[in-house]
Design an enzyme around this catalytic site. Structure first.
Site, PDB file in Angstrom:
ATOM      1  N   MET A  43       3.911   0.485   0.279  1.00  0.00           N
ATOM      2  CA  MET A  43       3.974  -0.979   0.243  1.00  0.00           C
ATOM      3  C   MET A  43       5.311  -1.399  -0.390  1.00  0.00           C
ATOM      4  O   MET A  43       5.442  -2.505  -0.910  1.00  0.00           O
ATOM      5  CB  MET A  43       2.796  -1.550  -0.536  1.00  0.00           C
ATOM      6  CG  MET A  43       1.460  -1.223   0.143  1.00  0.00           C
ATOM      7  SD  MET A  43       0.121  -2.371  -0.238  1.00  0.00           S
ATOM      8  CE  MET A  43       0.002  -2.200  -1.994  1.00  0.00           C
ATOM      9  N   GLY A  44       6.298  -0.505  -0.377  1.00  0.00           N
ATOM     10  CA  GLY A  44       7.596  -0.830  -0.952  1.00  0.00           C
ATOM     11  C   GLY A  44       7.563  -0.758  -2.470  1.00  0.00           C
ATOM     12  O   GLY A  44       6.693  -0.111  -3.053  1.00  0.00           O
ATOM     13  N   ALA A  45       8.546  -1.444  -3.118  1.00  0.00           N
ATOM     14  CA  ALA A  45       8.729  -1.350  -4.578  1.00  0.00           C
ATOM     15  C   ALA A  45       8.777   0.140  -4.950  1.00  0.00           C
ATOM     16  O   ALA A  45       8.055   0.615  -5.826  1.00  0.00           O
ATOM     17  CB  ALA A  45       7.629  -2.084  -5.342  1.00  0.00           C
ATOM     18  N   HIS A 105       7.435   7.719  -4.936  1.00  0.00           N
ATOM     19  CA  HIS A 105       7.654   7.625  -3.487  1.00  0.00           C
ATOM     20  C   HIS A 105       8.738   8.607  -3.041  1.00  0.00           C
ATOM     21  O   HIS A 105       8.647   9.209  -1.971  1.00  0.00           O
ATOM     22  CB  HIS A 105       8.078   6.204  -3.105  1.00  0.00           C
ATOM     23  CG  HIS A 105       7.033   5.161  -3.367  1.00  0.00           C
ATOM     24  ND1 HIS A 105       7.138   4.245  -4.391  1.00  0.00           N
ATOM     25  CD2 HIS A 105       5.853   4.897  -2.760  1.00  0.00           C
ATOM     26  CE1 HIS A 105       6.084   3.440  -4.377  1.00  0.00           C
ATOM     27  NE2 HIS A 105       5.276   3.828  -3.406  1.00  0.00           N
ATOM     28  N   GLN A 131      -8.298   7.003  -2.685  1.00  0.00           N
ATOM     29  CA  GLN A 131      -7.657   6.623  -1.419  1.00  0.00           C
ATOM     30  C   GLN A 131      -7.306   7.869  -0.602  1.00  0.00           C
ATOM     31  O   GLN A 131      -7.526   7.920   0.613  1.00  0.00           O
ATOM     32  CB  GLN A 131      -6.398   5.806  -1.701  1.00  0.00           C
ATOM     33  CG  GLN A 131      -5.514   5.580  -0.494  1.00  0.00           C
ATOM     34  CD  GLN A 131      -4.337   4.671  -0.771  1.00  0.00           C
ATOM     35  OE1 GLN A 131      -4.476   3.454  -0.744  1.00  0.00           O
ATOM     36  NE2 GLN A 131      -3.168   5.234  -1.024  1.00  0.00           N
TER      37      GLN A 131
HETATM   38  O1  PAF Z   1      -1.008   3.452  -1.493  1.00  0.00           O
HETATM   39  C1  PAF Z   1      -0.433   2.488  -0.918  1.00  0.00           C
HETATM   40  O2  PAF Z   1       0.720   2.159  -1.193  1.00  0.00           O
HETATM   41  C2  PAF Z   1      -1.205   1.684   0.124  1.00  0.00           C
HETATM   42  O3  PAF Z   1      -2.553   1.607  -0.189  1.00  0.00           O
HETATM   43  C3  PAF Z   1      -0.996   2.228   1.557  1.00  0.00           C
HETATM   44  C4  PAF Z   1      -1.523   3.632   1.710  1.00  0.00           C
HETATM   45  C5  PAF Z   1       0.483   2.208   1.904  1.00  0.00           C
HETATM   46  C6  PAF Z   1      -1.743   1.349   2.561  1.00  0.00           C
HETATM   47  O4  PAF Z   1      -1.299   0.030   2.524  1.00  0.00           O
END
Ligand code: PAF
Length: 283
Positions: free
Chosen positions: A34-36, A41, A158
């Site tokens: 989701m960026g940031a 990442h 998740q």
């Molecule tokens: O973990 C995240 O950043 C979000 O939940 C994802 C997997 C990109 C889905 O929007």
């Protein structure tokens, strides 16, 4: 000098680039974000690079996974800085669809995950969350058709839910979990850490410290219930409002009462001030 990645904003542009990679016989790894972007990442991108010739990073703040009272509006958006960080990592393609491309007028489908998505952890406090995540991740998978997709272990539930969904829907992608990247004091990196005030930031590493202490206790054969109860007290004492601290089966996320109940994962979510933090650790 590093080249800025190409930014695809329509599905046809994305697919043309992906097809060109495929025509050269290249494997594709997708890193959904989701960026940031932060060092966590970057670790996903580097893990992706080891598994595929082409790394595609998606940047999309997904409205479907936020409840109306949550931080969709204020979620940090740092697109230009994100592109620079991805250029440093030699990422060539970023998938950044506008909301109307992801969810055009008339969009009417939502995935309703069960199993680990109903474990009574994140789902209990964010009941809309996994439906929104699964819907967007299923779309990202069918849009980009990656061979592998990489997710941080920091969002452990998740990771379990998305892995199950890809398997249940026969999506031809291997989901890979990448270990959590931490600050020196143990705080798990998160785009939401920027919300923390200085005193909150100073208190935040208690979550990781408690997880480690609980893991040590359980490994030393102390009763799981007592270990978790002590951990909950410690977190409350540090000024957090605890949502949960739980010992769960690492794969099913079912509750466990003893070390013999399977590989154990400890999971925590707690609020300090207005910021909600989550973390987890293997026993
Ligand atoms: O973990 C995240 O950043 C979000 O939940 C994802 C997997 C990109 C889905 O929007």
């Amino acid at each position: 000098m590093t080249n800025r990645p190409t930014v695809a904003r329509t599905i046809s542009t994305l697919r043309r680039s992906i097809q060109a990679y495929r025509d050269q016989g290249e494997r594709i790894a997708l890193v959904p974000t989701m960026g940031a972007l932060h060092r966590g990442h970057v670790a996903l991108v580097r893990a992706a690079r080891r598994r595929a010739e082409r790394v595609v990073v998606s940047i999309f703040v997904n409205p479907a996974q936020f409840a109306p009272h949550e931080d969709f509006g204020s979620y940090p958006r740092t697109f230009d800085t994100d592109l620079k960080a991805l250029a440093e990592e030699q990422v060539e393609l970023v998938w950044a669809p506008p909301p109307a491309v992801m969810y055009p007028d008339g969009f009417a489908t939502r995935i309703a995950p069960e199993g680990a998505a109903l474990a009574g952890l994140e789902d209990k406090f964010r009941p809309h969350f996994f439906g929104g995540v699964c819907t967007v991740v299923a779309k990202l998978f069918t849009q980009a058709m990656p061979d592998v997709a990489l997710f941080g272990q920091k969002d452990y539930q998740q990771l379990r839910v998305v892995t199950q969904m890809a398997s249940d829907l026969d999506l031809p992608v291997k989901v890979i979990g990448v270990p959590t990247v931490r600050e020196k004091d143990g705080l798990a990196l998160s785009s939401r850490n920027v919300y923390l005030s200085a005193p909150e930031r100073a208190a935040a590493p208690v979550l990781h410290r408690v997880l480690r202490a609980c893991a040590t206790g359980i490994r030393a054969k102390e009763p799981v219930g007592a270990v978790i109860a002590a951990g909950r007290k410690e977190i409350a004492k540090a000024g957090f409002a605890l949502d949960y601290l739980e010992a769960r089966h690492a794969l099913t996320l079912a509750p466990v009462t003893s070390r013999n109940d399977g590989p154990i994962r400890l999971l925590v979510a707690a609020k300090i001030g207005k910021t909600r933090l989550i973390d987890n650790l293997a026993v």
